[in-house]
Motif scaffolding. Sequence first.
Motif, short mmCIF file in Angstrom:
data_model
loop_
_atom_site.label_atom_id
_atom_site.label_comp_id
_atom_site.label_asym_id
_atom_site.label_seq_id
_atom_site.Cartn_x
_atom_site.Cartn_y
_atom_site.Cartn_z
N ARG A 1 72.40 43.00 60.73
CA ARG A 1 71.16 43.12 61.51
C ARG A 1 71.21 44.27 62.51
NH1 ARG A 1 72.41 41.03 66.46
NH2 ARG A 1 74.21 39.63 66.55
N THR A 2 72.40 44.80 62.83
CA THR A 2 72.50 45.93 63.76
C THR A 2 72.46 47.28 63.05
OG1 THR A 2 74.92 45.88 63.70
CG2 THR A 2 73.82 44.56 65.41
N VAL A 3 72.34 47.26 61.73
CA VAL A 3 72.27 48.50 60.96
C VAL A 3 70.80 48.90 60.81
CG1 VAL A 3 72.70 49.57 58.72
CG2 VAL A 3 74.42 48.06 59.73
N THR A 4 70.50 50.17 61.08
CA THR A 4 69.15 50.69 60.96
C THR A 4 69.06 51.57 59.72
OG1 THR A 4 68.84 50.68 63.35
CG2 THR A 4 67.33 52.04 62.06
N LEU A 5 68.12 51.26 58.84
CA LEU A 5 67.89 52.06 57.64
C LEU A 5 66.59 52.84 57.79
CD1 LEU A 5 68.78 49.62 54.71
CD2 LEU A 5 70.27 51.24 55.90
N GLY A 6 66.67 54.15 57.66
CA GLY A 6 65.48 54.97 57.71
C GLY A 6 64.66 54.84 56.43
N PRO A 7 63.40 55.22 56.48
CA PRO A 7 62.56 55.16 55.28
C PRO A 7 63.14 56.01 54.16
CG PRO A 7 61.51 56.44 57.03
CD PRO A 7 62.68 55.78 57.64
N GLY A 8 63.18 55.43 52.97
CA GLY A 8 63.66 56.17 51.82
C GLY A 8 65.17 56.17 51.64
N ALA A 9 65.92 55.50 52.52
CA ALA A 9 67.37 55.43 52.35
C ALA A 9 67.72 54.68 51.07
CB ALA A 9 68.02 54.74 53.54
N ILE A 10 68.80 55.10 50.40
CA ILE A 10 69.24 54.46 49.16
C ILE A 10 70.70 54.07 49.33
CG2 ILE A 10 69.65 54.78 46.69
CD1 ILE A 10 67.34 56.78 46.65
N LEU A 11 70.99 52.78 49.18
CA LEU A 11 72.35 52.26 49.29
C LEU A 11 72.74 51.68 47.94
CD1 LEU A 11 71.47 52.57 52.27
CD2 LEU A 11 72.82 50.52 52.78
N CYS A 12 73.69 52.33 47.28
CA CYS A 12 74.08 51.98 45.92
C CYS A 12 75.11 50.85 45.92
CB CYS A 12 74.61 53.21 45.21
SG CYS A 12 73.42 54.57 45.07
N GLY B 1 77.97 48.43 46.13
CA GLY B 1 79.21 48.38 46.86
C GLY B 1 79.28 49.20 48.13
N ALA B 2 78.21 49.89 48.50
CA ALA B 2 78.21 50.62 49.77
C ALA B 2 78.39 49.63 50.92
CB ALA B 2 76.93 51.42 49.94
N ALA B 3 79.09 50.08 51.97
CA ALA B 3 79.45 49.13 53.03
C ALA B 3 79.29 49.73 54.41
CB ALA B 3 80.88 48.63 52.82
N PRO B 4 78.06 49.74 54.97
CA PRO B 4 77.92 50.04 56.39
C PRO B 4 78.35 48.81 57.19
CG PRO B 4 75.78 49.51 55.45
CD PRO B 4 76.78 49.44 54.32
N THR B 5 78.99 49.00 58.34
CA THR B 5 79.49 47.85 59.08
C THR B 5 78.47 47.39 60.13
OG1 THR B 5 80.79 49.28 60.55
CG2 THR B 5 81.89 48.39 58.59
N VAL B 6 78.65 47.82 61.40
CA VAL B 6 77.74 47.38 62.45
C VAL B 6 77.31 48.57 63.30
CG1 VAL B 6 78.66 45.04 62.59
CG2 VAL B 6 79.65 46.83 64.01
N VAL C 1 81.03 52.99 55.87
CA VAL C 1 80.56 53.64 57.10
C VAL C 1 80.93 52.74 58.27
CG1 VAL C 1 78.61 54.64 58.34
CG2 VAL C 1 78.63 54.67 55.82
N GLY C 2 81.73 53.28 59.19
CA GLY C 2 82.24 52.49 60.30
C GLY C 2 81.25 52.32 61.44
#
Length: 212
Positions: free
Chosen positions: A106-117, A119-124, A140-141
């Motif tokens: 919930r603390t991760v911000t995704l901009g419009p049009g972002a693509i996460l394939c 197994g991608a792993a953004p944390t916090v 992404v740490g």
Amino acid sequence: MPEPTPLFLVGAGGFGREVAALVEAVNTQTPRWALQGFVDDDPALHDTDVMGHPVRGGVDWLAQQRGPRFALALGDGESRRAVADRLAAADLQPAALVHPTVSVHRTVTLGPGAILCRGAAPTVDVQVGPHAVLDQHCTVGHDAVLDACVSLRPGAHISGAVHLETGVTVGAGAVVLPRVTVGAGATVGAGAVVPDDLPPHCTAVGVPARPQ
């Protein structure tokens, strides 16, 4: 349940096919997108089928449509930025696409049009900018900032508090160490390790990575 939203993918090449497969995976969980086909500025692809979906025309054709969403399925960040600029005046909204294997805190911000394939792993507390691409199994740490049109290739690892400016590409298996800033348009080569800030528009390779 609402009807699936019409969606076009810009780019009918290899990455476009990967993003089409991502959309299929999303729809197996929740039927969210009605993939209407691809658009591509290569006229040789027009009126052909890619993965069973038609290539409708070029970017100018898409700009004349009303209502559907779009995603920039182009592997190159500069190409995504150029197309985003061309579509900026059109009455179209970009779609953020996230593979079902990706957990977005919930603390991760995704901009419009972002693509996460897959197994991608953004944390916090991560910021992912418009039309950024996180390819398969990259990480992404905490507190990292990825500006617009950043490209992370498969298996890239971005440490905490890193800032990747607009259009940066980080190659497959490369590592960017904590609190490093990589300047706009720079490219980090596959397998490189980046311990220090990099200037804009350079190519850095090696361990440790140094601008060429």
